[in-house]
Design an enzyme around this catalytic site. Structure first.
Site, PDB file in Angstrom:
ATOM      1  N   GLU A  85      81.801 114.958  15.413  1.00  0.00           N
ATOM      2  CA  GLU A  85      81.331 114.046  14.369  1.00  0.00           C
ATOM      3  C   GLU A  85      80.622 112.842  14.968  1.00  0.00           C
ATOM      4  O   GLU A  85      79.611 112.371  14.444  1.00  0.00           O
ATOM      5  CB  GLU A  85      82.509 113.604  13.507  1.00  0.00           C
TER       6      GLU A  85
ATOM      7  N   HIS B 286      84.195 100.864  15.556  1.00  0.00           N
ATOM      8  CA  HIS B 286      83.570 101.248  16.828  1.00  0.00           C
ATOM      9  C   HIS B 286      83.746 100.169  17.899  1.00  0.00           C
ATOM     10  O   HIS B 286      83.009 100.122  18.867  1.00  0.00           O
ATOM     11  CB  HIS B 286      82.087 101.602  16.651  1.00  0.00           C
TER      12      HIS B 286
END
Length: 427
Positions: A228, A329
């Site tokens: 992903e 992230h």
């Protein structure tokens, strides 16, 4: 359907175990072994693709003589961000290339493990100008970019030859330490909550459903993907029996976003476009009916496994369910309440059956029983321009009828109705 108790201890433990296993995209075999073992302990059967994507199957529990219900898929990804050795410098330091899309800002100062073909080494990712005693204020003006970083391996290295003598090569994987903290107030801080926290929530939901013995009205495929973070994800694993796909992933909490670090975030749109109207609103109704805190949002710079399935050509309804997380992230932070509520919603969804029963048919030859998103009042003329009455063009439901229809499933065919009553079906 009912709200099930989620084993929060299992959820926490599973998340820590997942975080302990390095799994940047391309280095995921070990986390596949772990996740397969979890499914086996839960009694959920599964199959693997060649590369290791896991497609589990939670079978429908209602008696049947033949299949008339479509299946659903709930997709979460096992891979994370990371890096790879791009070049060996004459100094013995290593240039890096990012795996996945993330800023070099978050890589600076990271402690890492470098995996060679036969072993591993520890090291730190540093900016090119890492010492204030040498570079003074220049360290503050150095650009933020992966070309401005290098990996210092914790071995006696003074040259490229020293590096090669250790067996380190271009293309070696670099995994960053997750450094998780679970605080007493419920906050969880770590790298790679994206998407190991989502995987833990999905496994906790499966555990609740299996152990409670509730009815599962349609086959459900928990799917765990491996790519992903590099864009492909669920592009090649959604089978034709699936009519709806729910992605489970991280939800960015930031200025201008409506996601929060508690409750469940239901995005109505991301970079791939709007998610399915009927499925997303059904999930929101489930939240309201069962007292699950929820937040609607849209994500302008976001890709998911659900979008990957559609871009690969799957004819499925899609939705995305997220746990709100700050600093996505990066050093991410969420709350155990968000993961618990997410697991609760997934467990409710597994008890519900298809969003639209007519989705049994992959292709229909008439719009007679096709769904509506708007009713007669919503389509009434709103300006002075004379337009034809839409109700004279198509057969529209009365105002408010859509909400009533959504609250009660459409009647089943005779053979399905007998199955729901527990009666045997005639061949």
């Amino acid at each position: 359907m009912r709200k099930l108790d989620i084993d929060v201890g299992y959820l926490r433990t599973t998340l820590l175990e997942l975080l302990a296993i390095p799994s940047p995209s391309g280095l995921t075999d070990e986390i596949v072994h772990y996740t397969g073992g979890q499914l086996e302990r839960l009694g959920v059967s599964y199959e693997l693709t060649r590369r290791g994507t896991i497609r589990g199957t939670l079978r429908r529990t209602l008696p049947e003589r033949r299949r008339t219900s479509p299946a659903c898929a709930i997709v979460a990804h096992l891979d994370t961000l990371g890096a790879m050795v791009r070049a060996i410098k004459p100094t013995g330091r290593l240039a890096l290339m990012a795996i996945g899309t993330w800023s070099a800002r978050w890589a600076e100062g990271g402690r890492v493990t470098l995996f060679t073909d036969t072993g591993r080494y520890r090291g730190s990712v540093l900016p090119l100008k890492a010492s204030g005693h040498v570079y003074n204020e220049e360290i503050d003006s150095q650009p933020v970019h992966w070309t401005q970083l290098e990996l210092r391996v914790d071995q006696p290295i003074e040259s490229a030859d020293d590096v090669r003598a250790l067996g380190i090569q271009v293309g070696d994987f670099v995994a960053f330490d997750a450094n998780p903290e679970m605080l007493d107030n419920g906050y969880i801080v770590s790298r790679y909550l994206d998407n190991k926290a989502g995987v833990a929530a999905l496994l906790a939901a499966l555990k609740a459903v299996v152990e409670s013995g509730v009815d599962v009205p349609m086959d459900c495929h928990p799917v765990f993907t491996l790519t992903e973070e590099v864009g492909s994800g669920a592009r090649a694993v959604i089978e034709e029996d699936v009519s709806e796909v729910i992605g489970v992933d991280i939800g960015p909490v930031a200025a201008g976003q409506n996601s929060r670090e508690w409750g469940v975030t239901v995005p109505l749109m991301d970079s791939a476009g709007p998610h399915d109207y009927h499925l997303t609103r059904r999930l929101l109704r489930m939240c309201e009916e069962h007292g699950i805190p929820n937040h609607r949002d849209v994500f302008p710079f976001y890709h998911s496994d659900a979008g990957a399935a559609v871009s690969a050509g799957a004819d499925v309804r899609t939705a995305l369910l997220c746990f709100g997380t700050d600093a996505t992230h990066g050093y991410e932070r969420t709350h155990i309440a968000a993961l618990t509520h997410l697991a609760e919603l997934l467990a409710i969804y597994l008890q519900c059956g298809p969003t639209l029963p007519e989705d049994r048919a992959r292709v229909r030859d008439s719009v007679e029983h096709f769904s509506h998103q708007l009713d007669a009042d919503q389509l009434a003329p709103v300006s002075g321009t004379t337009l034809p009455e839409v109700g004279e063009l198509i057969d529209l439901p009365e105002a408010g009828a859509r909400a009533e229809e959504a609250a009660e499933p459409a009647p089943l065919a005779d053979d399905d109705a007998s199955a729901h009553r527990g009666e045997p079906r005639a061949d």
